[in-house]
Design a protein around this motif. Structure first.
Motif, PDB file in Angstrom:
ATOM      1  N   GLU A 200      -5.174  -6.903  10.247  1.00  0.00           N
ATOM      2  CA  GLU A 200      -4.039  -5.977  10.297  1.00  0.00           C
ATOM      3  C   GLU A 200      -3.518  -5.631   8.902  1.00  0.00           C
ATOM      4  O   GLU A 200      -3.174  -4.480   8.633  1.00  0.00           O
ATOM      5  N   GLU A 201      -3.442  -6.630   8.031  1.00  0.00           N
ATOM      6  CA  GLU A 201      -2.856  -6.400   6.710  1.00  0.00           C
ATOM      7  C   GLU A 201      -3.820  -6.720   5.566  1.00  0.00           C
ATOM      8  O   GLU A 201      -3.409  -6.748   4.414  1.00  0.00           O
TER       9      GLU A 201
ATOM     10  N   PRO B 151       0.817  -1.203   0.000  1.00  0.00           N
ATOM     11  CA  PRO B 151       0.000   0.000   0.000  1.00  0.00           C
ATOM     12  C   PRO B 151       0.858   1.264   0.000  1.00  0.00           C
ATOM     13  O   PRO B 151       1.941   1.284   0.580  1.00  0.00           O
ATOM     14  N   ALA B 152       0.352   2.319  -0.647  1.00  0.00           N
ATOM     15  CA  ALA B 152       1.071   3.591  -0.728  1.00  0.00           C
ATOM     16  C   ALA B 152       0.076   4.735  -0.587  1.00  0.00           C
ATOM     17  O   ALA B 152      -0.988   4.718  -1.208  1.00  0.00           O
TER      18      ALA B 152
ATOM     19  N   MET C 292       0.532   5.905   9.958  1.00  0.00           N
ATOM     20  CA  MET C 292       0.957   4.506   9.823  1.00  0.00           C
ATOM     21  C   MET C 292       2.102   4.357   8.818  1.00  0.00           C
ATOM     22  O   MET C 292       2.676   3.276   8.707  1.00  0.00           O
TER      23      MET C 292
ATOM     24  N   SER D 292      -5.690  -2.634   9.073  1.00  0.00           N
ATOM     25  CA  SER D 292      -5.629  -1.646  10.159  1.00  0.00           C
ATOM     26  C   SER D 292      -4.219  -1.075  10.336  1.00  0.00           C
ATOM     27  O   SER D 292      -4.074   0.019  10.873  1.00  0.00           O
ATOM     28  N   LYS D 293      -3.185  -1.789   9.889  1.00  0.00           N
ATOM     29  CA  LYS D 293      -1.835  -1.222   9.986  1.00  0.00           C
ATOM     30  C   LYS D 293      -1.552  -0.245   8.840  1.00  0.00           C
ATOM     31  O   LYS D 293      -0.524   0.438   8.862  1.00  0.00           O
ATOM     32  N   THR D 294      -2.415  -0.175   7.866  1.00  0.00           N
ATOM     33  CA  THR D 294      -2.276   0.758   6.748  1.00  0.00           C
ATOM     34  C   THR D 294      -3.214   1.960   6.897  1.00  0.00           C
ATOM     35  O   THR D 294      -2.835   3.093   6.597  1.00  0.00           O
TER      36      THR D 294
ATOM     37  N   GLY E  52      -4.148  -3.851   2.317  1.00  0.00           N
ATOM     38  CA  GLY E  52      -4.040  -2.868   3.390  1.00  0.00           C
ATOM     39  C   GLY E  52      -5.146  -3.090   4.393  1.00  0.00           C
ATOM     40  O   GLY E  52      -6.307  -3.246   4.006  1.00  0.00           O
TER      41      GLY E  52
END
Lengths: 364, 364
Positions: free
Chosen positions: B306-307, B9-10, B339, B274-276, B272
């Motif tokens: 998370e991911e 993710p970006a 993040m 919750s960590k993104t 992506g």
């Protein structure tokens, strides 16, 4: 230095409890001949991954290629990336890592297998593959034994891939043990179908990778399981206590915060909010609250801003004073550690070690 | 490079939209003679803070001393720390920064003032102080005009402190404009009492710092306001659209993600979670969902691991294919940027610039 001298917010880990947690699951796995491959997305700290291996883990699990690189660079040489790698530049990075590391990837599509095969062939390396099956979470994974066999057949003829077996994630089983046993029956029925289909097809399965922290001590009751990938078990958290997985005494990690405002009646404001704890919800019972106040179970951690924690102390018998320290056990340890650049290991109240969260911010 | 070539993710920012957003609020502030002091906790990027100043901001706001240091080290010399500084080592760091930077701090307790005064005196520097009052959020801030005057009197006699005025945060006013006007009446009544009490006490007020992104274009209707501290206005997000603060066309920031699994029927899995994005909820209407899919408004971003991002595409008319890119407008831009280690500025689809999130992980 005592942990109360750390600048706050600060994540601390009680080393005695953490080591006990690590040893206890490692002993269970040895006793039941199940390999332990901890998911290091929980802490993203190579030193802790190595400690887990020292206690008997066979290697590690990560979620992202960038996490794998951090762990490989720290010297860990057996890594499962439990995540479908679809993009070609991730596959290239993966093949690069596979040059001197045993790399295994889970996937649920031919496209992912082809992409990895292409990059592995370019670099003349081999990558292990697990076919992911969906046992009930409905996130990733093929949904039938036939689809799993069909995908495995296609993987077997892709250059530079080694089909190693099956992966599943029983993420729908976070519940007290009695309820877990009910949920396990259909999982075992499904997996028995998978094993039968692979046997009929004459495709040997070396690895069946499952498990998670909530189901870790039920691993022996999963049919055919050869390894588990629990992440949270060194630390546990409020959600694990809420799901009756462990008592609160097993929680090794807490966040030290400072009381920064008591100006509003009935409330106490802490110097940690969603950027310190993450906004992850409490998944059990009433679903309220963002953590457990170690010093005052009657306080409710009722709301958060980015940098403020809002305690409701209406039901508390405790007096709060500005500047005092509290410890909070977070809802979800994985997302909490992920917010921090560094965490601290504490024994008998003294800071014994500090670890950079080397994989912090590694999302690709 | 086109943004679709970035590894995912970006986080990308449409520079045209961002510059328009920055200019529009700067123009409003000039027109209404309200100083603009952007809250840079939203992005934590010194280059963007400097751009905001270039467009007319008088200085910046930060939440933490560690964020202030990042911004000061990048050359920004007028910083409001809108956060009560209680611990003595934070006060010492603050005094250190004040040696060559104009530093102002908000607080709601004598203890905080004394702590800062002590450190400022030790280093022979002066620190500006705003007394925080509570206008309805019930987080920080003294609750009456009398308490505000009483605290200001005590600050006036503390060595090395300059009492500069009043701060409030109308965080309870995130709502469509008509509802904001209703909520504004009691805020103005309360602030009128504060101004009258300070006038009776003969204590001059230079600064009244309020505002936020949702209320930014209502600033001229707040009685006595001299500056505002909006954070999100360069980017906006799904919550700002949900609260009818802006149309979706004003959203400058999105997260580029890749479809990594379509194995489960009716679902599409993105790389992506919750960590993104952070787990911050949607604050308007039905409260569901973790972001808006730019390419498919019928898709519901219904859950996250998370991911993994879980899209429900049951109502979608669009076909999804593995490996394709999507853009997601996140619920909350501040916690999303936080993040990431780096975000990208894009114009006409081309990546024009990339900025390290220099304050990423700065929590103390």
């Amino acid at each position: 230095m005592h942990f109360n001298e750390l600048d706050t917010p600060a994540v601390i880990v009680d080393l005695d409890i953490m080591e006990r947690n690590m040893q206890r699951l490692a002993a269970y796995c040895r006793e039941h001949s199940v390999a332990l491959r901890p998911h290091t997305k929980t802490h993203k700290i190579p030193e802790l991954a190595k400690l887990q291996i020292q206690y008997g883990a066979c290697g590690i699990t990560v979620a992202k290629v960038s996490e794998a690189r951090v762990m490989r660079d720290a010297g860990i040489d057996d890594i499962l990336i439990a995540y479908p790698i679809v993009a070609q530049h991730k596959a290239r990075e993966l093949a690069h890592l596979a040059a001197n590391t045993k790399i295994t990837v889970s996937l649920d599509s031919l496209e992912a297998a082809q992409s990895i095969s292409l990059s592995a062939a370019e670099r003349a390396v081999r990558v292990g593959i697990l076919v992911e099956v969906d046992v009930g979470l409905h996130r990733c994974g093929v949904g039938s034994a036939e689809d799993a066999v069909a995908l495995a057949r296609k993987i077997l003829i892709q250059p530079n891939l080694d089909f190693r077996g099956i992966m599943f994630y029983p993420g729908h089983m976070m519940a007290p043990v009695a309820r877990q046993r009910e949920l396990l029956t259909p999982v075992n029925q499904f997996m028995d179908e998978v094993y039968a289909a692979f046997a009929r097809a004459g495709i040997p399965i070396q690895v069946v990778s499952g498990g998670s922290t909530p189901t870790a001590f039920l691993s022996a009751e999963f049919h055919g399981l050869t390894e588990i990938r629990p992440g949270m078990y060194p630390f546990y958290d409020r959600n694990m206590v809420g799901a009756e997985v462990v008592p609160v005494e097993s929680c090794a990690l807490s966040v030290v915060v400072t009381v920064v405002s008591t100006a509003v009646s009935g409330r106490v404001i802490l110097d940690g909010g969603s950027k310190t704890f993450s906004s992850d919800r409490f998944l059990a019972g009433h679903g309220r609250g963002f953590g457990m106040v170690v010093q005052d179970p009657a306080a409710e951690f009722e709301a958060m801003s980015e940098e403020h924690g809002h305690l409701s102390v209406a039901a508390s018998k405790r007096a709060y004073r500005l500047g005092e320290r509290l410890q909070i056990i977070p809802n979800h340890v994985c997302t909490t550690i992920n917010m921090h650049e560094r965490i601290y290991g504490v024994r008998g109240g003294q800071v014994e070690v500090s670890w950079p969260v080397a994989g912090h911010g590694k999302l690709q």
